[in-house]
Design a protein around this motif. Structure first.
Motif, PDB file in Angstrom:
ATOM      1  N   ALA A 180       0.824  -1.218   0.000  1.00 26.32           N
ATOM      2  CA  ALA A 180       0.000   0.000   0.000  1.00 26.32           C
ATOM      3  C   ALA A 180       0.852   1.260   0.000  1.00 26.32           C
ATOM      4  O   ALA A 180       0.379   2.328  -0.422  1.00 26.32           O
ATOM      5  N   LEU A 181       2.103   1.165   0.432  1.00 32.13           N
ATOM      6  CA  LEU A 181       2.979   2.341   0.456  1.00 32.13           C
ATOM      7  C   LEU A 181       3.228   2.902  -0.942  1.00 32.13           C
ATOM      8  O   LEU A 181       3.580   4.073  -1.083  1.00 32.13           O
ATOM      9  N   THR A 182       3.041   2.066  -1.973  1.00 30.45           N
ATOM     10  CA  THR A 182       3.224   2.559  -3.344  1.00 30.45           C
ATOM     11  C   THR A 182       2.236   3.674  -3.678  1.00 30.45           C
ATOM     12  O   THR A 182       2.489   4.495  -4.553  1.00 30.45           O
ATOM     13  N   SER A 183       1.111   3.725  -2.944  1.00 34.24           N
ATOM     14  CA  SER A 183       0.108   4.773  -3.200  1.00 34.24           C
ATOM     15  C   SER A 183       0.626   6.152  -2.816  1.00 34.24           C
ATOM     16  O   SER A 183       0.121   7.165  -3.309  1.00 34.24           O
ATOM     17  N   LEU A 184       1.628   6.216  -1.949  1.00 34.76           N
ATOM     18  CA  LEU A 184       2.194   7.503  -1.562  1.00 34.76           C
ATOM     19  C   LEU A 184       2.981   8.123  -2.707  1.00 34.76           C
ATOM     20  O   LEU A 184       3.064   9.343  -2.837  1.00 34.76           O
ATOM     21  N   GLY A 185       3.576   7.258  -3.526  1.00 37.38           N
ATOM     22  CA  GLY A 185       4.336   7.764  -4.659  1.00 37.38           C
ATOM     23  C   GLY A 185       3.466   8.027  -5.872  1.00 37.38           C
ATOM     24  O   GLY A 185       3.565   9.078  -6.512  1.00 37.38           O
ATOM     25  N   SER A 186       2.586   7.073  -6.188  1.00 38.24           N
ATOM     26  CA  SER A 186       1.744   7.213  -7.377  1.00 38.24           C
ATOM     27  C   SER A 186       0.574   6.245  -7.298  1.00 38.24           C
ATOM     28  O   SER A 186       0.767   5.048  -7.054  1.00 38.24           O
ATOM     29  N   LEU A 187      -0.629   6.761  -7.497  1.00 36.12           N
ATOM     30  CA  LEU A 187      -1.801   5.889  -7.533  1.00 36.12           C
ATOM     31  C   LEU A 187      -1.747   4.962  -8.742  1.00 36.12           C
ATOM     32  O   LEU A 187      -2.279   3.863  -8.721  1.00 36.12           O
ATOM     33  N   VAL A 188      -1.069   5.419  -9.811  1.00 34.04           N
ATOM     34  CA  VAL A 188      -0.902   4.582 -11.001  1.00 34.04           C
ATOM     35  C   VAL A 188      -0.093   3.339 -10.634  1.00 34.04           C
ATOM     36  O   VAL A 188      -0.431   2.215 -11.014  1.00 34.04           O
ATOM     37  N   ALA A 189       0.993   3.539  -9.870  1.00 36.55           N
ATOM     38  CA  ALA A 189       1.829   2.412  -9.445  1.00 36.55           C
ATOM     39  C   ALA A 189       1.053   1.481  -8.521  1.00 36.55           C
ATOM     40  O   ALA A 189       1.150   0.258  -8.622  1.00 36.55           O
ATOM     41  N   PHE A 190       0.262   2.068  -7.633  1.00 35.66           N
ATOM     42  CA  PHE A 190      -0.536   1.264  -6.706  1.00 35.66           C
ATOM     43  C   PHE A 190      -1.566   0.430  -7.466  1.00 35.66           C
ATOM     44  O   PHE A 190      -1.740  -0.765  -7.194  1.00 35.66           O
ATOM     45  N   GLN A 191      -2.241   1.035  -8.437  1.00 33.83           N
ATOM     46  CA  GLN A 191      -3.243   0.311  -9.212  1.00 33.83           C
ATOM     47  C   GLN A 191      -2.609  -0.791 -10.044  1.00 33.83           C
ATOM     48  O   GLN A 191      -3.192  -1.857 -10.238  1.00 33.83           O
ATOM     49  N   ALA A 192      -1.381  -0.542 -10.537  1.00 36.45           N
ATOM     50  CA  ALA A 192      -0.670  -1.565 -11.305  1.00 36.45           C
ATOM     51  C   ALA A 192      -0.351  -2.762 -10.426  1.00 36.45           C
ATOM     52  O   ALA A 192      -0.520  -3.917 -10.811  1.00 36.45           O
ATOM     53  N   MET A 193       0.080  -2.473  -9.204  1.00 38.92           N
ATOM     54  CA  MET A 193       0.422  -3.543  -8.274  1.00 38.92           C
ATOM     55  C   MET A 193      -0.809  -4.346  -7.873  1.00 38.92           C
ATOM     56  O   MET A 193      -0.800  -5.579  -7.860  1.00 38.92           O
ATOM     57  N   THR A 194      -1.902  -3.660  -7.580  1.00 36.20           N
ATOM     58  CA  THR A 194      -3.102  -4.370  -7.150  1.00 36.20           C
ATOM     59  C   THR A 194      -3.810  -5.084  -8.309  1.00 36.20           C
ATOM     60  O   THR A 194      -4.685  -5.915  -8.067  1.00 36.20           O
ATOM     61  N   SER A 195      -3.417  -4.762  -9.551  1.00 36.45           N
ATOM     62  CA  SER A 195      -4.018  -5.465 -10.694  1.00 36.45           C
ATOM     63  C   SER A 195      -3.693  -6.953 -10.649  1.00 36.45           C
ATOM     64  O   SER A 195      -4.404  -7.780 -11.230  1.00 36.45           O
ATOM     65  N   ILE A 196      -2.616  -7.291  -9.935  1.00 31.25           N
ATOM     66  CA  ILE A 196      -2.259  -8.705  -9.790  1.00 31.25           C
ATOM     67  C   ILE A 196      -3.355  -9.457  -9.034  1.00 31.25           C
ATOM     68  O   ILE A 196      -3.506 -10.665  -9.158  1.00 31.25           O
ATOM     69  N   ALA A 197      -4.153  -8.691  -8.245  1.00 34.63           N
ATOM     70  CA  ALA A 197      -5.224  -9.320  -7.471  1.00 34.63           C
ATOM     71  C   ALA A 197      -6.218 -10.022  -8.380  1.00 34.63           C
ATOM     72  O   ALA A 197      -6.775 -11.060  -8.016  1.00 34.63           O
TER      73      ALA A 197
END
Length: 513
Positions: free
Chosen positions: A396-413
């Motif tokens: 979830a810490l990736t959301s602090l840098g970029s919501l785009v990065a966070f959404q990319a990471m959670t797409s694995i879900a």
């Protein structure tokens, strides 16, 4: 024979299949079929997935995309049927990765187990991350509305406050998952009841309170082609709208991961999987129909300048009560009903995570495996619980840098986890087509057909959900799903060829001879 000997015999009989599969009983086998079902049902949680992505459904196609999209994705989520059949043959906490090893045969077992296991556990971590972060965002919206909303000077929490809320939620989930399985069983049953009652409460209450209601024609025929992504092709729009439904119908592998704590696991584990999917389909469609009758103005609901900042489902609830009674307090309370459901979704997801991590460590697949596989005096894999929560926080810490990065990471879900779901079915219908021995729950002659349909559907959605969601394509609009999933695959293959293939042998017995 005395009472102690009788009890020991009953326990040995209940754990016989696990012993045959090469493992001794370390977790407390105390779950009924209902309890097993509630873990998967609570993770699927229609109140979590549908409400979190309701705005996505409205943006890409509107009512048609999710009213009919729900039925389409539900029909093809028969990957769950194929999983249930395999679960009946191999009821272990390892679930998918153990199945792949058994079905791929001795030569391919270590590699199949390695790939399936890591896709499964990383996918589970992202599900927990996504659920708890979604709850943090929902709490932020509740606070915003409670203090006046966007247009009334309400408090808009910063991304640092949201991540702090996320951390607090995870800590609560760690505490709950430190309790004996009997307590978790109780919470799971409570969560299942809350989801069902919450769905029927909201699907009836919101349309009744709303001063403006959609017509049946709107609910069943309206197709929204207006979106911020610059996409005009109707087929393309409809496909993107399916994500809302497919994201929701996820997490039912929990029933497999809980089998070592479930009585008559070869029967009740599969029932938990199928029951969770089937009831979620019925309850979810009812909820979709009910809430859509309260949708009056799609552009208004998605407008970033409305009181909720564009959080569609919250705006529907808030408008319904404010327009009727002059105050949106009732809508805020209804959001509380959803928040409770999301909370228990995250709790059950962490439970499933920890059991998968425990089993994967038991077979030596994870760094520091002996530490993560430890079970405390309450027969809970407590170290695996803490590890899973810590990883969910770091993700979830990736959301602090970029919501785009966070959404990319959670797409694995979605994609990553479905790949893990499909791999055992693929091995079942290919390498193990003639050697597979079905358990008490089986699909008979339809097993191979259902397995192939499941595999092909996962292949299709893996492509569809990797398509761009906005044009022109820039670093902020690019769909990073194929990058994230592809990057994970490259990492897993590299680690296998350069290291793991020399020491990882797949599932190993922990029974002392």
């Amino acid at each position: 024979m005395n009472i102690e000997e009788c009890n020991k015999g009953a326990i040995d009989s209940g754990n016989a299949r696990l012993h045959e599969l090469g493992y001794k009983q370390e977790l407390k086998r105390d779950l009924s079929v209902l309890s097993n079902f509630t873990f998967s049902f609570s993770i699927i949680s229609v109140l979590t997935g549908l409400n979190t992505l309701f705005g996505t459904g409205l943006s890409f196609g509107g009512p048609i995309s999710y009213v009919y999209g729900w039925l389409i994705t539900g029909l093809f989520t028969m990957v769950g049927l194929s999983m249930a059949e395999i679960c009946s043959s191999y009821p272990t906490s390892g679930g998918l990765y153990y199945w792949s090893a058994m079905l791929a045969g001795p030569t391919w077992a270590p590699f199949a187990s390695w790939i399936t296991g890591w896709f499964n556990i990383v996918g589970q971590w992202t599900v927990t991350t996504s659920a708890d972060y979604s709850l943090a965002q929902l709490l932020q919206v509740i606070i915003l509305l409670s203090t006046g909303g966007v247009n009334g000077g309400g408090y808009q929490a910063s991304k640092y406050v949201v991540i702090a809320l996320h951390a607090g939620i995870l800590l609560l989930h760690v505490f709950l998952n430190s309790l004996p399985i009997s307590w978790l069983s109780f919470f799971g049953q409570f969560a299942a009841a809350w989801n069902v009652l919450g769905v029927f409460l909201l699907m009836i209450l919101i349309p009744v309170v709303a001063t403006e209601r959609a017509s049946a024609k709107f609910v069943f025929t309206n197709f929204n082609t207006e979106n911020e992504g610059g996409i005009g092709n109707k087929v393309y729009i409809f496909v993107l709208g399916l994500l809302m439904s497919q994201y929701t119908l996820l997490g039912y592998d929990a029933s497999a991961h809980m089998t070592e704590e479930t009585k008559d696991a070869d029967k009740n584990g599969p029932k938990g999987i199928v029951g969770a999917i089937g009831i979620s389909l019925l309850v979810g469609w009812a909820y979709i129909l009910g809430i859509t009758f309260a949708v009056a103005d799609i552009p208004h609901l998605l407008n970033k300048n409305n009181d909720t900042g564009g959080y569609a489902i919250a705006q529907i609830f808030y408008d319904a009560f404010k327009n009727r009674f002059g105050s949106g307090v009732g809508g805020i309370l209804c959001l509380g009903v959803i928040a409770v459901a999301v909370f228990f979704c995250g709790m059950s997801s962490l439970t499933s995570n920890s059991r998968m991590a425990y089993a994967f460590s038991r077979d030596g697949a994870m760094p520091f495996s002996p530490f993560w596989r430890r079970v405390n005096e309450q027969e809970v894999p407590i170290n695996a619980v803490w590890m899973s929560a810590l990883i969910a926080f770091c993700m979830a810490l990736t959301s602090l840098g970029s919501l785009v990065a966070f959404q990319a990471m959670t797409s694995i879900a979605t994609i990553g986890l479905y790949i893990a779901y499909a791999l055992p079915s693929l091995f079942r219908v290919t390498l193990a087509r003639k050697s597979f021995t079905p358990g008490p729950f089986n699909l008979g002659r339809y097993g191979v057909v259902v397995g192939w349909i499941a595999v092909l559907w996962v292949a299709v959605i893996s492509v569809l959900f990797s398509l761009p969601v906005a044009y022109p394509i820039t670093d902020q609009t690019l769909n990073y799903t194929p990058v994230a999933v592809g990057g994970l695959l490259i990492l897993l293959l590299s680690s296998w060829f350069f290291s793991a293939r020399h020491w990882f042998k797949g599932p190993i017995t922990n029974i002392e001879v």
